[in-house]
Design a protein around this motif. Sequence first.
Motif, PDB file in Angstrom:
ATOM      1  N   VAL A 118       0.871  -1.170   0.000  1.00  0.00           N
ATOM      2  CA  VAL A 118       0.000   0.000   0.000  1.00  0.00           C
ATOM      3  C   VAL A 118       0.908   1.219   0.000  1.00  0.00           C
ATOM      4  N   ASP A 119       0.384   2.347  -0.477  1.00  0.00           N
ATOM      5  CA  ASP A 119       1.233   3.535  -0.550  1.00  0.00           C
ATOM      6  C   ASP A 119       0.514   4.752  -0.010  1.00  0.00           C
ATOM      7  N   CYS A 120       1.287   5.697   0.469  1.00  0.00           N
ATOM      8  CA  CYS A 120       0.784   7.004   0.876  1.00  0.00           C
ATOM      9  C   CYS A 120       1.530   8.029   0.032  1.00  0.00           C
ATOM     10  N   LEU A 121       0.822   8.610  -0.930  1.00  0.00           N
ATOM     11  CA  LEU A 121       1.435   9.513  -1.908  1.00  0.00           C
ATOM     12  C   LEU A 121       1.256  10.947  -1.426  1.00  0.00           C
ATOM     13  N   ASN A 122       2.355  11.562  -1.009  1.00  0.00           N
ATOM     14  CA  ASN A 122       2.326  12.909  -0.452  1.00  0.00           C
ATOM     15  C   ASN A 122       2.924  13.899  -1.442  1.00  0.00           C
ATOM     16  N   GLY A 123       2.237  15.008  -1.645  1.00  0.00           N
ATOM     17  CA  GLY A 123       2.751  16.033  -2.540  1.00  0.00           C
ATOM     18  C   GLY A 123       2.339  17.413  -2.074  1.00  0.00           C
ATOM     19  N   GLY A 124       2.824  18.430  -2.770  1.00  0.00           N
ATOM     20  CA  GLY A 124       2.481  19.806  -2.461  1.00  0.00           C
ATOM     21  C   GLY A 124       1.202  20.228  -3.161  1.00  0.00           C
ATOM     22  N   ASN A 125       1.109  21.497  -3.465  1.00  0.00           N
ATOM     23  CA  ASN A 125      -0.083  22.068  -4.099  1.00  0.00           C
ATOM     24  C   ASN A 125      -0.131  21.641  -5.569  1.00  0.00           C
ATOM     25  N   LEU A 140       8.271  -5.769 -10.221  1.00  0.00           N
ATOM     26  CA  LEU A 140       8.509  -6.717  -9.135  1.00  0.00           C
ATOM     27  C   LEU A 140       7.338  -7.673  -8.922  1.00  0.00           C
ATOM     28  N   SER A 141       6.265  -7.504  -9.710  1.00  0.00           N
ATOM     29  CA  SER A 141       5.032  -8.306  -9.550  1.00  0.00           C
ATOM     30  C   SER A 141       4.456  -8.164  -8.150  1.00  0.00           C
ATOM     31  N   VAL A 142       4.509  -6.942  -7.614  1.00  0.00           N
ATOM     32  CA  VAL A 142       3.931  -6.637  -6.309  1.00  0.00           C
ATOM     33  C   VAL A 142       2.669  -5.816  -6.524  1.00  0.00           C
ATOM     34  N   PRO A 143       1.481  -6.361  -6.253  1.00  0.00           N
ATOM     35  CA  PRO A 143       0.264  -5.565  -6.444  1.00  0.00           C
ATOM     36  C   PRO A 143       0.174  -4.433  -5.418  1.00  0.00           C
ATOM     37  N   VAL A 144      -0.222  -3.262  -5.884  1.00  0.00           N
ATOM     38  CA  VAL A 144      -0.470  -2.126  -4.988  1.00  0.00           C
ATOM     39  C   VAL A 144      -1.961  -2.155  -4.685  1.00  0.00           C
ATOM     40  N   VAL A 145      -2.321  -2.602  -3.497  1.00  0.00           N
ATOM     41  CA  VAL A 145      -3.704  -2.972  -3.215  1.00  0.00           C
ATOM     42  C   VAL A 145      -4.512  -1.873  -2.533  1.00  0.00           C
ATOM     43  N   GLY A 146      -3.894  -0.772  -2.223  1.00  0.00           N
ATOM     44  CA  GLY A 146      -4.614   0.326  -1.597  1.00  0.00           C
ATOM     45  C   GLY A 146      -3.652   1.433  -1.224  1.00  0.00           C
ATOM     46  N   GLY A 147      -4.197   2.460  -0.589  1.00  0.00           N
ATOM     47  CA  GLY A 147      -3.318   3.541  -0.185  1.00  0.00           C
ATOM     48  C   GLY A 147      -4.071   4.801   0.157  1.00  0.00           C
ATOM     49  N   ASN A 148      -3.349   5.884   0.121  1.00  0.00           N
ATOM     50  CA  ASN A 148      -3.861   7.177   0.550  1.00  0.00           C
ATOM     51  C   ASN A 148      -3.118   8.242  -0.243  1.00  0.00           C
ATOM     52  N   VAL A 149      -3.796   9.351  -0.504  1.00  0.00           N
ATOM     53  CA  VAL A 149      -3.156  10.485  -1.172  1.00  0.00           C
ATOM     54  C   VAL A 149      -3.290  11.706  -0.281  1.00  0.00           C
ATOM     55  N   SER A 150      -2.219  12.434  -0.112  1.00  0.00           N
ATOM     56  CA  SER A 150      -2.234  13.670   0.662  1.00  0.00           C
ATOM     57  C   SER A 150      -1.551  14.759  -0.156  1.00  0.00           C
ATOM     58  N   LEU A 151      -2.357  15.677  -0.668  1.00  0.00           N
ATOM     59  CA  LEU A 151      -1.823  16.811  -1.428  1.00  0.00           C
ATOM     60  C   LEU A 151      -1.991  18.099  -0.619  1.00  0.00           C
ATOM     61  N   TYR A 152      -1.587  19.188  -1.192  1.00  0.00           N
ATOM     62  CA  TYR A 152      -1.597  20.502  -0.541  1.00  0.00           C
ATOM     63  C   TYR A 152      -0.708  20.511   0.701  1.00  0.00           C
TER      64      TYR A 152
END
Length: 706
Positions: A478-485, A509-521
Amino acid sequence: MSLSDPDHELVAAELGRDPTPAEAALFENLWSEHCAYRSSRPLLSAFDSEADQVVVGPGDDAAVVSLPTYGDDAAETYVAMGIESHNHPSYVDPYDGAATGVGGIVRDILSMGAYPIALTDSLYFGGFDREHSRYLFEGVVEGIADYGNAIGVPTVGGSVEFHDDYEGNPLVNVACVGLVTPDRLVTAEAKTPGNKLVLVGNATGRDGLGGASFASEDLSEDAETEDRPAVQVGDPYTEKLLIEANEALVDENLIRAARDLGAAGLGGASSELVAKGGLGAHIELDRVHQREPNMSALEILLAESQERMCYEVRPEDVERVQEIADRYDLGCSVIGEVQEGNYVCTFEDETVVDVPAEFLADGAPMNDLPMEEPVEAARDLPDADLESAFDAVVGNPNTASKEWVYRQYDHEVGTRTARRPGDDAAIMAIRESGTGLALSAGAIPAWTDANPYDGARAVALENATNLAAKGAVPHAAVDCLNGGNPEKPDVYGGFGAIVDGLADMCRDLSVPVVGGNVSLYNDSVAGPIPPTPTVAMIGVREGYDAPPLTVTGEGSLLEVGARGGALGGSTYLATQGGSDGFPDLPADPTAAVDAVRAVADLDSTLATHDVSHGGLAVTLAEMVGSAGISAAVEDAAALFDETPGRVVVETTDPAAVEAAAGDVPVRDLGAATAKADLTLSVGDEQLTRDADGIRGLRDVIDRELE
């Protein structure tokens, strides 16, 4: 809070009238960037989320994957996994912001019917030399420790990074895994009209109002005072009761569907629950148990008070649910029921919300924003003194020991922790299936700052290598994708690049990304953060044993894996000045990871440690314990190269290592020694540091915070 003019027009056109104040506030929060992913969702199709082991993919409160089983008595077991960000709240109130981030991700795991067994935390702050950064750091760690320790869920891994561009906006990314069997699995999809909606947990107050919209704006200069009401306040002891009550409800098969109350509070959880099932609801807000008098409909709908769950329950089971809630001293309100048609909320006999649930939950229009491609730095390497460079890199807060952090966490509660924090990956003993569950989490912002695309690829490879170094096969992420504005084309371009880089490497790598979160701003008066793709990855292996990190003093030292030939994004350049392109990553990353795992599993392997942050200099320094190392490399570039996909192995059988590595390069570094020091030959130069000297370099965080 206010609904933007374009969104107001869309809502009014759909409803055929102007929205009520409560409806406008609901749409403003549920259509915020934080909830609706308006700028990121168009990019997220890059991820591959399907694989044989994936049971529940993106879109629910947490993902669920199946584990392989080992042994005749092994039972089929699933792992629920999720990741959450609590960035803005942790700037305004580091203790409560971080604590409630832990509580929220744990409840996401409960929503799937799973019992939480482990947490990881990935933390990012401004320069460690800044007093404000240390204040935030200490507050966040204390909040995570106090909440996690109190609820009895061990924090077993994670990362801590310092970078000047987080000064005005730290990041707090928390992941959790839990266990559930196939017959106990719950989802967030409402099932049947006529079923009741039951709210269980803490009473609703006014804390956290507008938290979703607050998380979708840049932090202002006075955020620490002006935005404090948007930060929730946690109660870990109630959360512990909720964990056990949820387990009892699942035991008796009383839950048809579940959603935890997080962003946008009751309005968000209940509308998303029924929308996912293609249904509506009728909710009587007066029935919600409250801790403050005279709350308005809008406050009841949007308050983000913690430790609350919304359940779909059959009418005949409601009384039993209330009995279990009473047993655990939890509040319980039957607030309405699932129905065909619209999502309707009434308050004091007045209809305050009457909208299509799917339009509210999923109708936000996506943004089409311009992007600028990131530009990589030219090569300009410093002429650095070896000894001072080594001391600076090994003693840098980013590569230094994080023992000050993890010794505050209870990492053994629950008796499943087979490999504790401080190693490449934690390992949890899943005795039900005979599986060792390895966990690795984090990102290195210096990499993605230098090259967002290749840096994100390197982050995914680094986490996979951490698992492989302990003999585990990467299984899911799973990933948490953090970015700016995202409205700034250069910022959005960097964010798009980390999405593509992470997706491409996980696919390789044959690793499924099965969920996550996005945080922008994640932007402030200090500027935007570096694009930061936190990855929480799990791996699986038979059994729970793994080679240790420190050498025994009895074997030869070999490096397995290819170097990338450049120093861009390295700690060496961060401490010595200069610039460079990002190192080349392995042409076949699967072969690199497989080679590391195969070497770790050899009977002749005595110790393993991955090479990444700080390069071989840090890897070798960390491997020194009661025994030492004598090693040689050709030049400073080889010593400080941070290319992931490599491991240093102590072995009694070098030939077996070469055979296991196949076509992946293997280099002779030297030998482990009985004397507890590190002797390095770098070209014509030599450097020696004894164990106490290395410990002194690596204890910089302890020294500063004592």
